[in-house]
Design an enzyme around this catalytic site. Structure first.
Site, PDB file in Angstrom:
ATOM      1  CG  ASP A 196      -2.008   0.982   1.179  1.00 43.38           C
ATOM      2  OD1 ASP A 196      -2.186   1.609   0.114  1.00 43.38           O
ATOM      3  OD2 ASP A 196      -2.691   1.157   2.198  1.00 43.38           O
ATOM      4  CG  ASP A 201      -3.140   3.772  -2.820  1.00 44.60           C
ATOM      5  OD1 ASP A 201      -4.167   3.073  -2.939  1.00 44.60           O
ATOM      6  OD2 ASP A 201      -2.863   4.418  -1.804  1.00 44.60           O
ATOM      7  CD  GLU A 202      -5.710  -0.880  -1.318  1.00 40.11           C
ATOM      8  OE1 GLU A 202      -5.505  -1.777  -0.485  1.00 40.11           O
ATOM      9  OE2 GLU A 202      -6.603  -0.036  -1.189  1.00 40.11           O
TER      10      GLU A 202
HETATM   11 MG   LIG Z   1      -2.397   3.984   0.313  1.00 36.35          MG
END
Ligand SMILES: [Mg+2]
Length: 354
Positions: A9, A103-104
């Site tokens: 993350d 974003d992960e």
């Molecule tokens: Mg994040």
């Protein structure tokens, strides 16, 4: 069923992208938010979080909490580009990964020789190439990995078994676990169940009465950190590589670079023949003691061009500088077409209409 999964993350992603574009803002409270009356905070830098500002908070409230915060309008194109570069770096290292949002991602680590070292290298490489920091959680399933990646942000690196997760988060609120939303949280509270330990120890029949035959036991499973380790690859990877194992281990740098040139020429030809290209160029080196190292670099444009591939690959090899005789050398190009890019990367910039 056992597995080994990492959850990666990126830390304060949008704010970090803005900071990398405007280094003069480093150390200042930065929030990324739109400007309309319904605008919400999409990300706050860690400095801004000290003021109690968090994602999804109305921007107006954030400005009241921290009037000196620098507010930056979201730049989706820039976030997509950095996201793509990060995912390509992941793709160069890990065969099976599942991008979750911008974003992960979940990474399947099953079968990796030294998964922790591999994740340390991956995080370092993401930082070197994109200046994004990432937090990693590693566990036997997605649930443990996800909670672990969140446990020590930013720059976290947390490895837990399910048993360790049960102990560590025994007193945490039930809402810590993804899958227990505000509504369930509230209903559990009415049963005097507020912590994960309480939920795990709760009477299953009462939970079934209250939540039904499926959700009741599922809640106990969540509190026990039982879950799936399945990682679903949802993109078409473009990955093409060539490697050579030497009859006799090679110590000469010139000889090694010569072989790399030969492999890169073969690789470029294959890519061009199949009309494929990628943006991440990687090398693989195996030493005489079987240490295997990969190094990768993501460039700004797609390529299948020999000159570009060999330039980057040679630079990577020199940078690594093998300290022992080399048994195998390889070069590859990776890229991919995200299958669900449009659906997945839609940014929540406004409050949903009431
Ligand atoms: Mg994040």
């Amino acid at each position: 069923m056992t597995g080994l999964v990492a959850h990666l993350d990126l830390d304060a992603f949008f704010a970090s992208v803005e900071l990398s574009r405007r280094p003069e803002l480093k150390g200042m409270p930065v929030i990324v938010a739109g400007s309309g009356p319904r605008a919400v905070v999409t990300t706050a830098s860690y400095e801004a979080r000290l003021f109690g500002i968090g994602s999804a908070m109305p921007a107006a409230r954030a400005k009241r909490l921290c009037p000196e915060a620098v507010v930056i309008a979201p730049n989706s194109a820039a976030y997509r580009e950095v996201s793509r570069a990060v995912m390509e770096i992941i793709a160069a290292h890990i065969d099976r990964f599942e991008q979750l949002g911008i974003d992960e991602a979940f990474l399947d680590l099953e079968g990796l020789h030294s998964p922790k070292a591999a994740m340390r290298r991956l995080v370092a490489e993401i930082y070197e190439q994109t200046s994004m920091r990432a937090s990693i959680g590693i566990g036997p399933n997605r649930l443990v990995a996800k909670v672990a990646s969140d446990a020590e942000k930013p720059n976290g690196f947390v490895v837990l078994t399910a048993e360790q997760a049960r102990k560590r988060f025994a007193d945490a609120p039930v809402s810590l676990v993804p899958g227990i939303g505000p509504r369930t949280n509230e209903r559990l509270g009415e049963m005097a169940i507020t912590t994960l330990a309480q939920l795990r120890a709760a009477d299953e029949r009462s939970l079934i009465e209250r939540f039904g035959a499926r959700q009741g036991p599922a809640l106990i499973a969540l509190a026990s950190f039982d879950g799936s380790a399945e990682v679903v690859t949802d993109r078409e990877a473009v990955s093409e590589s060539r490697e050579t194992t030497f009859d006799q281990d090679i110590s000469s740098g010139d000889e090694l670079e010569g072989e790399l040139k030969r492999l890169a020429a073969e690789l470029a030809e294959a890519l061009q023949r199949n009309n494929r290209s990628g943006r991440t160029i990687r090398i693989k080196v195996r030493l005489d003691d079987w240490t295997t190292v990969t190094r990768a670099k993501t460039i700004s444009a797609l390529t299948n061009d020999y000159a570009t591939i060999i330039e980057v690959a040679t630079a990577l090899l020199r940078e690594y500088g093998p300290q022992r005789p080399v048994r195998l050398v390889g070069v590859g190009v990776t890229g991919f077409t995200p299958a669900r890019e449009r659906d997945q990367l839609e940014l929540p910039l406004e409050l949903p209409a009431a």
